[in-house]
Design an enzyme around this catalytic site. Structure first.
Site, mmCIF file in Angstrom:
data_model
loop_
_atom_site.group_PDB
_atom_site.id
_atom_site.type_symbol
_atom_site.label_atom_id
_atom_site.label_comp_id
_atom_site.label_asym_id
_atom_site.label_seq_id
_atom_site.Cartn_x
_atom_site.Cartn_y
_atom_site.Cartn_z
ATOM 1 N N CYS A 158 -5.729 2.713 16.591
ATOM 2 C CA CYS A 158 -6.612 2.698 15.421
ATOM 3 C C CYS A 158 -8.076 2.399 15.751
ATOM 4 C CB CYS A 158 -6.075 1.774 14.333
ATOM 5 S SG CYS A 158 -5.237 0.309 14.873
ATOM 6 N N HIS A 200 -4.207 8.520 11.425
ATOM 7 C CA HIS A 200 -5.114 7.707 10.615
ATOM 8 C C HIS A 200 -5.877 8.624 9.669
ATOM 9 C CE1 HIS A 200 -4.403 5.112 14.152
ATOM 10 N NE2 HIS A 200 -4.357 4.179 13.218
ATOM 11 N N HIS A 214 -2.868 4.087 7.933
ATOM 12 C CA HIS A 214 -2.192 4.224 9.220
ATOM 13 C C HIS A 214 -0.796 4.774 8.942
ATOM 14 C CE1 HIS A 214 -4.926 1.075 11.181
ATOM 15 N NE2 HIS A 214 -5.153 0.915 9.883
#
Length: 598
Positions: A293, A345, A473
């Site tokens: 991320c 993402h 996510h």
């Protein structure tokens, strides 16, 4: 509003039966080992255990006698009697039990409330007595041992366990057992355990020649054979194609990241114990990447200014990550140190959360159904007491509200679980049952208001002002390695035709049929099938047996008759024998079953 379905295990009769049976086992063990020191004995999933410091080593030969005595105690129909006591009184009761005395000291000091504030009032200390056994316990228990079926219990195994899970504390003997409502439930559970042993992905992975672990390479670092890599390729290609169809764009962000990025994102403070040691070059400290991320968010930022018109922007990556798991926690493919995550993402506006959650939900449903996981439930994972969570109540509140709203808008039944959230936000975890009824966490969707703000992500809104995007996510299969371990056991190695590394084995009856076997294989390969020829000098039946053991979907036996008529004699790994058919008919059948996911 979606109905929230969740029955707390602690509130069930089965939990009380198992907790009570742990006490009964402790009584029987103390009778057999006078002077033993007792620790704790909770109910756990599918059973119970109790930890002891014993005067001599216990062996598997002791278990039948302990189990026999347990049944005698159960048949006595002894009541479980609860009594509240003071700390001093509890110390007198357990004067010779050092572990209990330590627990009493801890109870007397109190604890912390849900907000982390010290509890000023001391907790209630209680004991439970049944027959001759007294234990420090808060319950709950059955009313009498007569509520336990003596024919539905079994002691399972013996293991070692450190006191309080601390390797610097004494090593204790842990005895595991199981207890059920009826003998039939026990019998079914024991069958499932035996079936699970047969399906163990570590054994099947070796038997099928899919992957290996080597001390020369290191623990938790799997090595995949050509067949194993074909499985990985098929799995990842399938998810990649699905994601592309749903509007995800695939990116690549490498293996190394500056440590400072993880400090800014919050991962360093909350995740550093799971990171491999740092690497320093020219005063820059790098880390092997344990998650994607921060890299994806950095890529979003480096791509320049973003307008609300560009959003949602969906990044996906099959990235190899590295996590410094403890050696004792490694477990075949389901817990490794190098793992490939199907990470996604989505950068969106707050108003787009619900639609993007819906999109992610469609992807997850499609993929899980393709792998025949049709029975699953959703866990809403929230913050819990004592966890490492970023302190930002406002954004946590926004994320939780958004996730609940998205679940409810999609009519998703869910249950809540405190303490299971990511450190930066709540998540919806998809818990699927395999063919043995075992539950696995496979997919997840997380809502994150915190990291985008910490890393300075922005977009220009319709009002021409800067705003912080929300990041969703999402992982469909989690990691390739763990998911592969799960589906090996789910299918017992007999993968659907579309996923089988080798879909057909052509078996010539004699050497003179090898040329025709090669011709058949060539035509099938040209049509897109994965085919091999077994041209060894073995008997036909041995070749068929070997192909069945390798769980290859189709065996195509060819001899004089088949060569003359352009046919193949089809046999299936199940043992069925459809017999001779034109090669074109077999190809049509195979293509149909590939499409249908058979």
């Amino acid at each position: 509003m979606a109905e929230i379905k969740h029955e707390r295990y602690q509130d069930t009769l089965l939990y009380r039966i198992r907790h009570s049976t742990a006490h009964i086992m402790a009584e029987a063990v103390l009778e057999r080992f006078p002077g033993a020191n007792i620790a704790i004995g909770p109910a756990i999933e599918d059973g119970f255990y109790y930890d002891f410091d014993l005067p001599r080593q216990i062996t598997a030969e002791d278990l039948p006698e302990i189990e026999k005595r347990m049944r005698e105690i159960i048949r006595g129909k002894h009541p479980f009697v609860r009594r509240e006591v003071s700390a001093d009184e509890a110390r007198k009761i357990f004067a010779n039990q050092s572990f209990k005395l330590e627990l009493i000291d801890g109870l007397e000091k109190g604890g912390f409330d849900e907000d982390g504030n010290p509890i000023t009032e001391k907790p209630i200390i209680s004991t439970y007595t049944s027959d001759t056994f007294v234990d420090l316990c808060r319950g709950p228990h059955v009313e009498t041992t007569g509520q336990i079926n003596p024919d539905a219990i079994k002691l399972m195994s013996i293991a070692g366990a450190y006191w309080r899970g601390d390797e610097k504390r004494p090593m204790l003997t842990r005895i595991y057992g199981t207890a059920w409502n009826t003998p039939q439930e026990l019998e079914e559970y024991l069958w499932k355990l035996e079936e699970a042993k047969k399906r163990d992905h570590r054994k099947l992975g070796k038997d099928l020649g899919l992957f290996y672990f080597s001390d020369d390479v290191g623990p938790g670092l799997p090595l995949f054979t050509p067949k194993g890599e074909m499985l990985r390729h098929l799995m990842e290609s399938y998810v990649r194609d699905v994601q592309t169809r749903y509007g995800f764009q695939h990116v690549w962000t490498g293996h190394l990241v500056k440590e400072d990025l993880y400090k800014r994102s919050g991962h360093y403070d909350n995740y550093k114990d799971a990171m491999f040691p740092p690497m320093v070059d020219e005063n820059i400290t790098f880390r092997l990447k344990p998650m994607n991320c921060p890299s994806h968010m950095t890529l979003y930022k480096e791509m320049g200014r973003h307008s609300y018109r560009e959003l949602p922007l969906r990044f996906a990556e099959f990235a190899t990550l590295y996590r410094y798991e403890k050696t004792g926690e490694l477990n075949g493919l389901t817990r490794v140190r190098s793992l490939t995550q199907d990470d996604c993402h989505t950068f969106c506006t707050p108003e787009q959360i619900e639609q993007e959650f819906s999109l992610d939900l469609q992807v997850i449903k499609e993929v899980l159904e393709r792998y025949r996981f049709t029975n699953y439930r959703v866990r809403l994972s929230l913050r819990g007491q004592g966890g490492k969570y970023v302190k930002d109540d406002v954004r946590w509140g926004q994320a939780e509200a958004a996730l609940r709203s998205a679940l409810q808008a999609n009519n998703v039944d869910y249950f809540e679980a405190e303490g299971e959230a990511a450190f930066y936000g709540p998540k919806a975890d998809f818990m699927a049952n395999d063919v043995l009824g075992r539950e696995w966490q496979l997919s997840t969707i997380q809502v994150d208001f915190i990291q985008p703000a910490r890393l300075g992500l922005t977009y220009i809104g319709e009002d021409n002002l800067e705003h912080t995007p929300v990041v969703l996510h999402r992982a469909v299969t989690g990691t390739t390695e763990r998911f592969l371990g799960v589906i090996i056991e789910h299918f017992a190695g007999a993968f659907p035709v579309w996923l089988a590394p080798v879909q057909a084995m052509v078996i010539p009856i004699a050497d003179r049929h090898v040329a025709y076997a090669a011709e058949v294989a060539g035509k099938l390969k040209s049509a897109g099938l994965r085919v091999e020829v077994d041209d060894r000098g073995e008997r036909m039946n041995a070749k068929i047996r070997d192909a069945q053991n390798q769980k290859i979907p189709y065996m195509l036996v060819v001899g004089d008759k088949e060569a003359q008529g352009g046919e193949v004699a089809l046999r299936l790994r199940s043992g069925e024998n459809p017999g001779p058919m034109p090669l074109g008919d077999f190809l049509a059948r195979a293509n149909k079953e590939i499409v249908e996911g058979v």
